[in-house]
Design a protein around this motif. Structure first.
Motif, short mmCIF file in Angstrom:
data_model
loop_
_atom_site.label_atom_id
_atom_site.label_comp_id
_atom_site.label_asym_id
_atom_site.label_seq_id
_atom_site.Cartn_x
_atom_site.Cartn_y
_atom_site.Cartn_z
N LEU A 82 0.75 12.69 3.18
CA LEU A 82 0.69 12.43 4.35
C LEU A 82 -0.88 12.34 4.96
CD1 LEU A 82 4.16 13.99 5.28
CD2 LEU A 82 3.51 11.35 4.98
N ALA A 83 -1.51 13.43 4.81
CA ALA A 83 -2.60 13.77 5.67
C ALA A 83 -3.55 12.68 5.24
CB ALA A 83 -3.28 15.11 5.10
N GLY A 84 -3.64 12.16 4.19
CA GLY A 84 -4.71 11.07 3.86
C GLY A 84 -4.35 9.75 3.70
N LEU A 85 -2.94 9.39 4.33
CA LEU A 85 -2.16 8.17 4.16
C LEU A 85 -3.02 7.21 5.12
CD1 LEU A 85 0.09 6.06 3.20
CD2 LEU A 85 1.35 7.20 5.34
N PHE A 94 0.78 -1.25 -0.10
CA PHE A 94 -0.08 0.00 0.08
C PHE A 94 0.96 1.43 -0.03
CE2 PHE A 94 -2.38 3.44 2.17
CZ PHE A 94 -3.47 3.36 1.36
N LEU A 95 1.88 1.28 0.86
CA LEU A 95 2.80 2.11 0.70
C LEU A 95 3.44 2.74 -0.46
CD1 LEU A 95 4.41 1.84 4.19
CD2 LEU A 95 2.87 3.93 3.60
N CYS A 96 3.85 1.50 -1.12
CA CYS A 96 4.45 1.44 -2.47
C CYS A 96 3.37 2.08 -3.49
CB CYS A 96 4.92 0.21 -3.00
SG CYS A 96 6.37 -0.44 -2.19
N SER A 97 2.33 1.84 -3.54
CA SER A 97 1.11 2.29 -4.22
C SER A 97 1.03 3.72 -3.94
CB SER A 97 -0.25 1.48 -3.91
OG SER A 97 -1.05 2.08 -4.62
N GLY A 98 1.09 4.14 -2.73
CA GLY A 98 1.02 5.52 -2.56
C GLY A 98 2.07 6.37 -2.91
N TRP A 109 3.66 10.62 -7.16
CA TRP A 109 4.39 11.12 -8.54
C TRP A 109 3.52 11.43 -9.69
CZ3 TRP A 109 8.63 13.58 -8.10
CH2 TRP A 109 9.50 13.14 -7.05
N ILE A 110 2.30 10.63 -9.62
CA ILE A 110 1.25 10.50 -10.49
C ILE A 110 0.48 11.91 -10.16
CG2 ILE A 110 -0.75 9.77 -11.32
CD1 ILE A 110 0.49 6.92 -10.95
N ALA A 123 -5.60 8.59 -7.51
CA ALA A 123 -6.55 7.59 -6.62
C ALA A 123 -7.33 6.37 -7.72
CB ALA A 123 -7.86 8.29 -6.16
N THR A 124 -7.21 6.71 -8.91
CA THR A 124 -7.62 5.53 -9.90
C THR A 124 -6.68 4.58 -10.06
OG1 THR A 124 -9.21 6.97 -10.93
CG2 THR A 124 -8.32 5.09 -12.06
N PHE A 125 -5.29 5.10 -9.88
CA PHE A 125 -4.18 4.23 -9.96
C PHE A 125 -4.08 3.37 -8.66
CE2 PHE A 125 -0.10 3.52 -8.31
CZ PHE A 125 0.63 2.60 -9.16
N THR A 126 -4.09 3.97 -7.59
CA THR A 126 -4.10 3.11 -6.37
C THR A 126 -5.29 2.30 -6.28
OG1 THR A 126 -5.36 4.78 -4.87
CG2 THR A 126 -2.96 5.04 -4.94
N TRP A 127 -6.28 2.31 -6.87
CA TRP A 127 -7.49 1.46 -6.98
C TRP A 127 -7.05 0.25 -7.69
CZ3 TRP A 127 -10.96 0.56 -11.38
CH2 TRP A 127 -11.76 -0.50 -11.19
N ILE A 128 -6.38 0.36 -9.03
CA ILE A 128 -6.06 -0.62 -9.71
C ILE A 128 -4.86 -1.41 -9.13
CG2 ILE A 128 -4.67 -1.25 -11.96
CD1 ILE A 128 -6.35 1.16 -13.01
N PHE A 129 -3.87 -0.46 -8.50
CA PHE A 129 -2.66 -1.26 -7.94
C PHE A 129 -3.07 -2.18 -6.51
CE2 PHE A 129 1.00 -1.64 -5.31
CZ PHE A 129 2.08 -1.64 -6.13
N ASN A 130 -4.02 -1.51 -5.75
CA ASN A 130 -4.53 -2.27 -4.54
C ASN A 130 -5.11 -3.19 -4.79
OD1 ASN A 130 -2.71 -0.28 -2.93
ND2 ASN A 130 -4.45 0.96 -2.68
N SER A 131 -6.03 -3.07 -5.86
CA SER A 131 -7.00 -4.39 -6.04
C SER A 131 -6.23 -5.47 -6.59
CB SER A 131 -7.86 -3.87 -7.10
OG SER A 131 -8.91 -2.97 -6.78
#
Length: 146
Positions: free
Chosen positions: A128-131, A24-28, A33-34, A61-69
């Motif tokens: 950092l605020a949303g992590l 999750f941290l890698c995704s973030g 950068w995105i 956030a769309t990227f994180t959805w794909i990565f995290n899923s």
């Protein structure tokens, strides 16, 4: 003194125990950068700062959805799939996103000139605020344990 072998064993143990958090941290980190480059690009082409910030967040956030899923929470069942899943994920991400957006815009509104450095600092503050909110919502709400 700790040996290299012990150090790597400890790291492997930590990764095994906290795999979803590490990924999750890698995704973030990638999403950071995105987010930054999308915001910078949209600002460069003249889009309004508020709109550019919102669009950059949605792209990241769309990227994180794909990565995290597919990676961070692989082996867990997403509450919803496909477009419905994206909408649900974005709804949960919006909670952390509000924290992200407010922190980043506070940084940007505190400066007289928006530069790539201030954009970078704003995205960092927002990330950092949303992590923490986003991790716990993903871990406990969106992706159920298999």
């Amino acid at each position: 003194m700790i040996s290299h072998s012990d150090f790597f064993k400890a790291g492997a143990h930590f990764y095994t125990k906290h795999r979803s958090l590490v990924l999750f941290l890698c995704s973030g980190a990638i999403a950071f950068w995105i987010d930054f480059f999308t915001l910078w690009l949209l600002q460069t082409i003249g889009l309004n700062l508020w709109a550019a910030r919102a669009i950059a967040f949605i792209v990241a956030a769309t990227f994180t959805w794909i990565f995290n899923s597919r990676i961070s929470f692989r082996g867990r069942e997403a509450r919803f799939k496909n477009l419905k899943g994206w909408g649900s994920y974005m709804g949960l991400a919006a909670i952390g996103g509000v924290l992200n957006y407010c922190a980043s815009m506070a940084v940007l509104k505190s400066v007289t000139t928006v530069t790539p450095i201030t954009l970078f600092l704003a995205i960092a503050a927002g990330s950092l605020a949303g992590l923490f909110a986003n991790y716990f919502l993903n871990h406990f709400v969106f992706f159920k344990k298999a």
